[in-house]
Design a protein around this motif. Sequence first.
Motif, PDB file in Angstrom:
ATOM      1  N   ALA A  63     -45.567  45.577 -12.927  1.00 23.77           N
ATOM      2  CA  ALA A  63     -45.097  46.748 -12.192  1.00 23.77           C
ATOM      3  C   ALA A  63     -43.818  46.592 -11.803  1.00 23.77           C
ATOM      4  CB  ALA A  63     -46.405  47.180 -11.214  1.00 23.77           C
ATOM      5  N   GLY A  64     -43.016  45.856 -12.525  1.00 25.44           N
ATOM      6  CA  GLY A  64     -41.578  45.725 -12.265  1.00 25.44           C
ATOM      7  C   GLY A  64     -41.352  44.847 -11.060  1.00 25.44           C
ATOM      8  N   ASP A  66     -41.301  43.314  -7.465  1.00 30.44           N
ATOM      9  CA  ASP A  66     -42.248  43.154  -6.135  1.00 30.44           C
ATOM     10  C   ASP A  66     -41.477  43.645  -5.205  1.00 30.44           C
ATOM     11  OD1 ASP A  66     -43.576  42.699  -3.735  1.00 30.44           O
ATOM     12  OD2 ASP A  66     -44.654  40.984  -5.132  1.00 30.44           O
ATOM     13  N   LEU A  67     -41.611  44.829  -4.558  1.00 26.27           N
ATOM     14  CA  LEU A  67     -41.019  45.601  -3.564  1.00 26.27           C
ATOM     15  C   LEU A  67     -40.909  44.983  -2.155  1.00 26.27           C
ATOM     16  CD1 LEU A  67     -41.679  49.273  -4.762  1.00 26.27           C
ATOM     17  CD2 LEU A  67     -39.529  47.991  -5.231  1.00 26.27           C
ATOM     18  N   GLY A  68     -41.980  44.154  -1.986  1.00 28.21           N
ATOM     19  CA  GLY A  68     -41.997  43.353  -0.820  1.00 28.21           C
ATOM     20  C   GLY A  68     -41.772  42.060  -0.922  1.00 28.21           C
ATOM     21  N   ILE A  86     -29.845  42.662  -9.524  1.00 26.75           N
ATOM     22  CA  ILE A  86     -29.813  42.860 -10.859  1.00 26.75           C
ATOM     23  C   ILE A  86     -29.005  41.770 -11.667  1.00 26.75           C
ATOM     24  CG2 ILE A  86     -29.205  44.549 -12.443  1.00 26.75           C
ATOM     25  CD1 ILE A  86     -31.563  45.423 -10.686  1.00 26.75           C
ATOM     26  N   ILE A 135     -44.051  53.431 -17.400  1.00 25.42           N
ATOM     27  CA  ILE A 135     -43.635  54.293 -16.264  1.00 25.42           C
ATOM     28  C   ILE A 135     -42.288  53.863 -15.702  1.00 25.42           C
ATOM     29  CG2 ILE A 135     -43.985  55.207 -14.153  1.00 25.42           C
ATOM     30  CD1 ILE A 135     -47.074  54.015 -14.052  1.00 25.42           C
ATOM     31  N   ALA A 137     -40.643  53.971 -13.257  1.00 28.63           N
ATOM     32  CA  ALA A 137     -40.897  54.259 -11.902  1.00 28.63           C
ATOM     33  C   ALA A 137     -39.855  54.280 -10.911  1.00 28.63           C
ATOM     34  CB  ALA A 137     -41.813  52.904 -11.382  1.00 28.63           C
TER      35      ALA A 137
HETATM   36  O1  T3D Z   1     -34.556  44.496  -5.487  1.00 24.93           O
HETATM   37  C1  T3D Z   1     -35.018  45.621  -6.325  1.00 24.93           C
HETATM   38  O2  T3D Z   1     -35.790  46.340  -5.953  1.00 24.93           O
HETATM   39  C2  T3D Z   1     -34.175  45.959  -7.599  1.00 24.93           C
HETATM   40  C3  T3D Z   1     -35.141  45.982  -8.837  1.00 24.93           C
HETATM   41  C4  T3D Z   1     -35.675  46.961  -9.191  1.00 24.93           C
HETATM   42  C5  T3D Z   1     -36.530  47.188 -10.496  1.00 24.93           C
HETATM   43  C6  T3D Z   1     -37.837  47.815 -10.456  1.00 24.93           C
HETATM   44  O3  T3D Z   1     -38.644  47.262 -11.020  1.00 24.93           O
HETATM   45  S1  T3D Z   1     -37.817  48.785  -9.413  1.00 24.93           S
HETATM   46  C7  T3D Z   1     -39.493  49.586  -9.830  1.00 24.93           C
HETATM   47  C8  T3D Z   1     -40.504  48.963  -8.951  1.00 24.93           C
HETATM   48  N1  T3D Z   1     -42.040  49.236  -9.364  1.00 24.93           N
HETATM   49  C9  T3D Z   1     -42.623  50.273  -9.071  1.00 24.93           C
HETATM   50  O4  T3D Z   1     -41.864  51.187  -8.093  1.00 24.93           O
HETATM   51  C10 T3D Z   1     -43.845  50.661  -9.421  1.00 24.93           C
HETATM   52  C11 T3D Z   1     -44.790  50.557  -8.117  1.00 24.93           C
HETATM   53  N2  T3D Z   1     -46.154  50.548  -8.395  1.00 24.93           N
HETATM   54  C12 T3D Z   1     -46.811  51.597  -8.861  1.00 24.93           C
HETATM   55  O5  T3D Z   1     -46.351  52.650  -8.926  1.00 24.93           O
HETATM   56  C13 T3D Z   1     -48.376  51.481  -9.306  1.00 24.93           C
HETATM   57  O6  T3D Z   1     -48.858  50.292  -8.727  1.00 24.93           O
HETATM   58  C14 T3D Z   1     -48.722  51.396 -10.681  1.00 24.93           C
HETATM   59  C15 T3D Z   1     -48.421  53.431 -11.176  1.00 24.93           C
HETATM   60  C16 T3D Z   1     -47.633  50.595 -11.392  1.00 24.93           C
HETATM   61  C17 T3D Z   1     -50.124  51.000 -10.942  1.00 24.93           C
HETATM   62  O7  T3D Z   1     -51.056  51.582 -10.042  1.00 24.93           O
HETATM   63  P1  T3D Z   1     -52.357  51.356  -9.833  1.00 24.93           P
HETATM   64  O8  T3D Z   1     -53.113  52.380  -9.092  1.00 24.93           O
HETATM   65  O9  T3D Z   1     -53.102  50.969 -10.948  1.00 24.93           O
HETATM   66  O10 T3D Z   1     -52.334  50.155  -8.944  1.00 24.93           O
HETATM   67  P2  T3D Z   1     -52.123  49.853  -7.297  1.00 24.93           P
HETATM   68  O11 T3D Z   1     -53.235  49.992  -6.758  1.00 24.93           O
HETATM   69  O12 T3D Z   1     -50.919  50.730  -7.062  1.00 24.93           O
HETATM   70  O13 T3D Z   1     -51.346  48.406  -7.431  1.00 24.93           O
HETATM   71  C18 T3D Z   1     -52.452  47.256  -7.421  1.00 24.93           C
HETATM   72  C19 T3D Z   1     -51.710  46.162  -6.475  1.00 24.93           C
HETATM   73  O14 T3D Z   1     -50.272  45.817  -6.893  1.00 24.93           O
HETATM   74  C20 T3D Z   1     -51.588  46.861  -4.930  1.00 24.93           C
HETATM   75  O15 T3D Z   1     -51.472  45.969  -4.144  1.00 24.93           O
HETATM   76  P3  T3D Z   1     -52.845  45.915  -3.009  1.00 24.93           P
HETATM   77  O16 T3D Z   1     -52.902  47.363  -2.442  1.00 24.93           O
HETATM   78  O17 T3D Z   1     -53.875  45.885  -3.978  1.00 24.93           O
HETATM   79  O18 T3D Z   1     -52.587  44.887  -1.989  1.00 24.93           O
HETATM   80  C21 T3D Z   1     -49.992  47.505  -4.918  1.00 24.93           C
HETATM   81  O19 T3D Z   1     -49.441  47.533  -3.778  1.00 24.93           O
HETATM   82  C22 T3D Z   1     -49.282  46.206  -5.774  1.00 24.93           C
HETATM   83  N3  T3D Z   1     -48.107  46.660  -6.579  1.00 24.93           N
HETATM   84  C23 T3D Z   1     -47.890  47.374  -7.487  1.00 24.93           C
HETATM   85  N4  T3D Z   1     -46.756  47.579  -7.800  1.00 24.93           N
HETATM   86  C24 T3D Z   1     -46.069  46.770  -6.890  1.00 24.93           C
HETATM   87  C25 T3D Z   1     -47.125  46.372  -6.027  1.00 24.93           C
HETATM   88  N5  T3D Z   1     -46.502  45.630  -4.921  1.00 24.93           N
HETATM   89  C26 T3D Z   1     -45.122  45.229  -4.801  1.00 24.93           C
HETATM   90  N6  T3D Z   1     -44.333  45.620  -5.711  1.00 24.93           N
HETATM   91  C27 T3D Z   1     -44.773  46.657  -6.494  1.00 24.93           C
HETATM   92  N7  T3D Z   1     -43.608  47.207  -7.508  1.00 24.93           N
END
Ligand code: T3D
Length: 264
Positions: A63-64, A66-68, A86, A135, A137
Motif C-alpha cells: 500500500a505504498g 507507510d504514512l506513519g 524520494i 490505486i 493513491a
Molecule cells: O514520505 C512520503 O510519504 C513520500 C512517499 C510517498 C509514496 C506513497 O506511496 S504515497 C501513498 C501512500 N499510500 C496510500 O495513501 C494508501 C493508503 N491506504 C489506503 O488507501 C488503504 O489502506 C487501501 C485502499 C490501500 C486498502 O484499504 P483496505 O480497506 O483494504 O485496508 P485498510 O483497513 O485501509 O488497511 C489495513 C491496515 O493497513 C490499516 O491498519 P489498521 O487500522 O488495521 O491498524 C491501515 O491503516 C494500514 N495502512 C494501509 N495503508 C497504509 C497503512 N498504514 C500506513 N500507511 C499506509 N500507506
Amino acid sequence: MSDPLVLVATDGPVRTLTLNRPAQLNTFTMLMHAELLAALNAAADDTAVRAVVVTGAGRGFCAGQDLGDPGMVSAEGGPPDVGAVIERLYRPLALRVRSMPVPVIAAVNGVAAGAGANFALGCDMVIAARSASFIQAFSKIGLIPDCGGTWLLPRLVGRAQALGLAMTGNKLPAEDAARLGMIWLCVDDAALMEATMTLAAKLAAMPAKALAETRRAFDEAMGLDYAGALSLEARLQRELGRGHDFAEGVMAFFAKRPPNFTDR
Ligand code: T3D
C-alpha cells in the motif's frame, strides 16, 4: 528477533522476494526499503539467479509508503522532506529494478497502492490476482505519482487513462488493468503463484542478458527518434551478437536441442 521485512526464497534459478508486513499491507518503511534493496542487490550479484519474483505476504501487495513510519518524520519535528525520501529511498529502488541483470516479475496478490502500485508497474512483467487492484493513491493525500509513476503510467495506458487514474485515485481492478494493457496478465487468485512460477521458470531458461538489454532498449528508445532507435538496436545487437548466448541459441536451433544460455 523480529521477522524479516522481506522474505527471500530460492527455487532453482528463481529468487522470490516477499514483502512481509502483512498487517500494514506491506507498506514501505525505511527498514523495508533497506532490506528490499539489499535483497535485489544480492539477487543481481548471484549468477545462479536468472529471474526474480516480487510478491506480498497476506492480503495486500503493497500500500505504498507507510504514512506513519517514524523514519519519515523530519528530525526538527517540522513537515517531512518528502523529496528527500524520494531521492534517498524510492529513486534507488526504482532504478535498481530497472537495471537488474535478470527479469523481474511482480506477482500482485492484492491491493497495490501509491508507490506500491508504481513499484509493481516498474517491474518487467506484472501478473495480478483477479481480486487485486491498483490505486494511484497520491492525489488523495496531496501528492503526485512517484516511484516512477509519472514516467510509467502514461506510457503504459496513455495520457487520458493515466491522468484519470492519478487525479481520481480510483481503484482499478486487476482485470481492468490487464484490459488497459497496464499489466501482462490477470489470473484467478488461486492460480497466481503457479502462473507466476511457470512464467519465471520460462524466463529463467531464456538468455538473461538479451532480456535485460531488451528492457534497456525499450526504455532508451522512448527518448529517441526512429533513426536513433535503429542505431541503438545496431549497437546492442553488435554486443549481443558477440556473446555466448547468440552462438549457443543458433547452434541449439540447428541441432534441434534446447539451448543452454549462460550470459548475464
Ligand atoms: O514520505 C512520503 O510519504 C513520500 C512517499 C510517498 C509514496 C506513497 O506511496 S504515497 C501513498 C501512500 N499510500 C496510500 O495513501 C494508501 C493508503 N491506504 C489506503 O488507501 C488503504 O489502506 C487501501 C485502499 C490501500 C486498502 O484499504 P483496505 O480497506 O483494504 O485496508 P485498510 O483497513 O485501509 O488497511 C489495513 C491496515 O493497513 C490499516 O491498519 P489498521 O487500522 O488495521 O491498524 C491501515 O491503516 C494500514 N495502512 C494501509 N495503508 C497504509 C497503512 N498504514 C500506513 N500507511 C499506509 N500507506
